[in-house]
Design an enzyme around this catalytic site. Structure first.
Site, PDB file in Angstrom:
ATOM      1  N   ARG A  22       0.833  -1.210   0.000  1.00 42.34           N
ATOM      2  CA  ARG A  22       0.000   0.000   0.000  1.00 42.34           C
ATOM      3  C   ARG A  22       0.867   1.260   0.000  1.00 42.34           C
ATOM      4  O   ARG A  22       0.407   2.350  -0.296  1.00 42.34           O
ATOM      5  CB  ARG A  22      -0.979  -0.013   1.188  1.00 42.34           C
ATOM      6  CG  ARG A  22      -1.903   1.186   1.246  1.00 42.34           C
ATOM      7  CD  ARG A  22      -3.205   0.923   2.028  1.00 42.34           C
ATOM      8  NE  ARG A  22      -3.012   0.158   3.226  1.00 42.34           N
ATOM      9  CZ  ARG A  22      -2.536   0.639   4.381  1.00 42.34           C
ATOM     10  NH1 ARG A  22      -2.196   1.911   4.474  1.00 42.34           N
ATOM     11  NH2 ARG A  22      -2.390  -0.142   5.424  1.00 42.34           N
ATOM     12  N   TYR A  24     -15.775  15.468 -16.683  1.00 41.11           N
ATOM     13  CA  TYR A  24     -16.360  14.127 -16.658  1.00 41.11           C
ATOM     14  C   TYR A  24     -17.429  14.098 -15.544  1.00 41.11           C
ATOM     15  O   TYR A  24     -17.215  14.677 -14.464  1.00 41.11           O
ATOM     16  CB  TYR A  24     -15.256  13.100 -16.417  1.00 41.11           C
ATOM     17  CG  TYR A  24     -15.763  11.750 -15.984  1.00 41.11           C
ATOM     18  CD1 TYR A  24     -16.659  11.043 -16.774  1.00 41.11           C
ATOM     19  CD2 TYR A  24     -15.342  11.187 -14.785  1.00 41.11           C
ATOM     20  CE1 TYR A  24     -17.142   9.808 -16.372  1.00 41.11           C
ATOM     21  CE2 TYR A  24     -15.809   9.944 -14.379  1.00 41.11           C
ATOM     22  CZ  TYR A  24     -16.708   9.260 -15.166  1.00 41.11           C
ATOM     23  OH  TYR A  24     -17.187   8.052 -14.761  1.00 41.11           O
ATOM     24  N   ASP A  59      -6.898  17.713 -16.422  1.00 39.44           N
ATOM     25  CA  ASP A  59      -7.196  16.325 -16.752  1.00 39.44           C
ATOM     26  C   ASP A  59      -6.860  16.147 -18.235  1.00 39.44           C
ATOM     27  O   ASP A  59      -7.537  16.694 -19.101  1.00 39.44           O
ATOM     28  CB  ASP A  59      -8.677  16.038 -16.463  1.00 39.44           C
ATOM     29  CG  ASP A  59      -9.029  14.572 -16.660  1.00 39.44           C
ATOM     30  OD1 ASP A  59      -8.439  13.944 -17.569  1.00 39.44           O
ATOM     31  OD2 ASP A  59      -9.896  14.059 -15.937  1.00 39.44           O
ATOM     32  N   LYS A  93      -8.230   4.755 -19.732  1.00 36.43           N
ATOM     33  CA  LYS A  93      -8.588   5.115 -21.090  1.00 36.43           C
ATOM     34  C   LYS A  93      -7.402   4.873 -22.043  1.00 36.43           C
ATOM     35  O   LYS A  93      -7.025   3.746 -22.253  1.00 36.43           O
ATOM     36  CB  LYS A  93      -9.098   6.562 -21.119  1.00 36.43           C
ATOM     37  CG  LYS A  93     -10.146   6.848 -20.026  1.00 36.43           C
ATOM     38  CD  LYS A  93     -11.353   5.959 -20.175  1.00 36.43           C
ATOM     39  CE  LYS A  93     -12.520   6.247 -19.257  1.00 36.43           C
ATOM     40  NZ  LYS A  93     -12.318   6.466 -17.858  1.00 36.43           N
TER      41      LYS A  93
HETATM   42  N1  PLP Z   1     -11.389  11.959 -16.124  1.00 39.43           N
HETATM   43  C1  PLP Z   1     -11.986  11.782 -17.311  1.00 39.43           C
HETATM   44  C2  PLP Z   1     -11.813  12.810 -18.388  1.00 39.43           C
HETATM   45  C3  PLP Z   1     -12.760  10.641 -17.544  1.00 39.43           C
HETATM   46  O1  PLP Z   1     -13.355  10.491 -18.739  1.00 39.43           O
HETATM   47  C4  PLP Z   1     -12.913   9.696 -16.500  1.00 39.43           C
HETATM   48  C5  PLP Z   1     -13.723   8.490 -16.703  1.00 39.43           C
HETATM   49  O2  PLP Z   1     -14.419   8.358 -17.691  1.00 39.43           O
HETATM   50  C6  PLP Z   1     -12.286   9.940 -15.271  1.00 39.43           C
HETATM   51  C7  PLP Z   1     -11.505  11.065 -15.126  1.00 39.43           C
HETATM   52  C8  PLP Z   1     -12.426   8.959 -14.137  1.00 39.43           C
HETATM   53  O3  PLP Z   1     -11.612   7.856 -14.400  1.00 39.43           O
HETATM   54  P1  PLP Z   1     -11.876   6.378 -13.819  1.00 39.43           P
HETATM   55  O4  PLP Z   1     -13.103   5.851 -14.478  1.00 39.43           O
HETATM   56  O5  PLP Z   1     -10.608   5.668 -14.179  1.00 39.43           O
HETATM   57  O6  PLP Z   1     -12.042   6.522 -12.342  1.00 39.43           O
END
Ligand code: PLP
Length: 405
Positions: A74, A128, A193, A218
């Protein structure tokens, strides 16, 4: 046992394509290995208890990776550390800290600031859906001010701990001028992001962002079979992130770290090939009367959003080759309706004011042949327009020109 401290710092002159294949792996030849080893250990032998206690104290005080062998999974894992080193190289940051998911990475980042009394977050919509919800709900004891990119400086308060932006944003693909935005943040850390652009198309740190976040689930993984998140940043912020990660436990599993490191190797070729196909689909969609509007970033990329004239749900129900599913960045093409799925959790009025209309579909373009994809889309669009067959175009017919931006 693999010692995480042996991963050497890489030279800065190598291209992204080379880094993608070699970063995080430069010590393998010296270890007599070709592929990166996968270490599943949850714990490691430590016969000298006093020395181990001193190392744990040191981590608790500083958040720096303990010298020598790992202590406990961890706290640190050598396979995950390789993925962290590699992504930091690609994003051009000092280091990176990986998490169990993109949401775990965002949570830890917000907690680093909130636990230091900086409980106010400034954010730009759209984000998101779950990121929006995390900030809007105040679940982490924070308060959010939503603003457009030009309002950042005015929105910042004495207790603002973080500015959060996605560019291109999920799902509208809206872009912001990151360098200008970073300027208006002053000393407040800017978190970008970069999930949609990936470091292949954009490196936000070079534009002034202190923190670069990815849902590694992704494009970094790229095959739709691993969940992960990562924040690329400076060592000072990384120390706080490691302490939060250790305390809250949202660590990346070693197998996920292994798959993500492997995914990075093909990231540049995947993103470039997928972007070429996306650009061609954008060209066809923009010229299609069944499509009201196409959204595609100036930056390019493999994400496409479009608003249909007819029923968007008929498109997701009608595709056969393309998978109607949430998520993105995989080798295969996915399509979904943000208003129903990825952004369902955001209040409808907030969705609409952020440009997420009920007609909007978001498509993540994969590695399939463009003609096969178009054939599938074409049929699904015909279904959406309520016709059994595509209407032949009448020469000179007046129709609204779809806006492409
Ligand atoms: N940021 C973006 C732009 C996303 O599209 C997503 C998920 O679709 C996330 C963060 C969150 O990621 P996770 O699903 O790996 O927790």
């Amino acid at each position: 046992m693999e010692n995480t401290q042996t991963t050497p710092t890489m030279p800065t002159s190598r291209s992204l394509a080379t880094e993608a294949v070699h970063a995080g792996r430069d010590d393998l030849a010296a270890l007599g290995l070709h592929a990166a080893p996968l270490d599943f250990s949850t714990t490691y032998p430590a016969r000298d208890t006093r020395a181990e206690a001193a190392r744990i104290d040191e981590f608790a005080a500083t958040g720096a990776r303990p010298d020598g062998p790992p202590v406990y999974a961890r706290l640190d894992n050598p396979t995950v550390a390789r993925f962290e080193a590699a992504l930091a190289r690609l994003e051009g940051t000092e280091t990176a800290v990986a998490f169990a998911s993109g949401m775990a990475a965002l949570t830890a980042t917000v907690l680093v600031r909130a636990s230091a009394g900086m409980r106010h977050v400034v954010a730009v919509r759209p984000l998101y859906g779950c990121s929006d919800h995390l900030l809007e709900s105040g679940l982490l004891g924070t308060e959010v001010t939503w603003t457009d990119p030009t309002g950042i400086a005015d929105a910042i308060r004495a207790d603002t701990g973080l500015v959060v932006v996605e560019s291109p944003a999920n799902p509208t693909l809206a872009e912001v001028d990151l360098a200008a935005l970073a300027d208006s943040c002053g000393s407040v850390p800017l978190l970008v992001d970069n999930t949609f652009a990936t470091p292949v198309l954009q490196r936000p740190h070079g534009l002034g962002a202190r923190l670069v976040l990815h849902s590694a689930t992704k494009y970094l993984g790229g095959h739709g079979d691993v969940l992960g998140g990562i924040v690329a940043c400076d060592e000072e912020f990384a120390c706080r992130l490691r302490q939060v990660r250790f305390a809250t436990g949202g660590v990346l599993h070693p197998l996920a770290g292994y798959l993500l490191l492997r995914g990075l190797a093909t990231l540049p070729v995947r993103v470039r090939a997928q972007s070429r196909t996306a650009a061609e689909l954008v060209r066809r969609l923009a010229a299609d009367p069944r499509v009201a509007r196409v959204h595609y970033p100036r930056l390019g990329g493999a994400m496409v959003a479009f608003e249909v004239e007819g029923d968007p749900h008929a498109v997701t129900a009608g595709v056969r080759l393309i998978t109607p599913a949430v998520s993105l960045g995989s080798v295969d093409t996915l399509i979904q309706h943000p208003g129903s799925i990825s952004h369902r959790i955001v209040a409808q009025e907030d969705r609409h004011s952020a440009g997420i209309s009920e007609q909007l579909l978001r498509m993540s373009v994969g590695l399939e042949d463009v003609e096969d994809l178009w054939c599938d889309l074409d049929r699904a669009l015909t279904l959406s327009s309520g016709r059994s067959e595509r209407r032949p175009r009448v020469t000179g017919e007046r129709r609204r020109r779809p806006a492409l931006r």
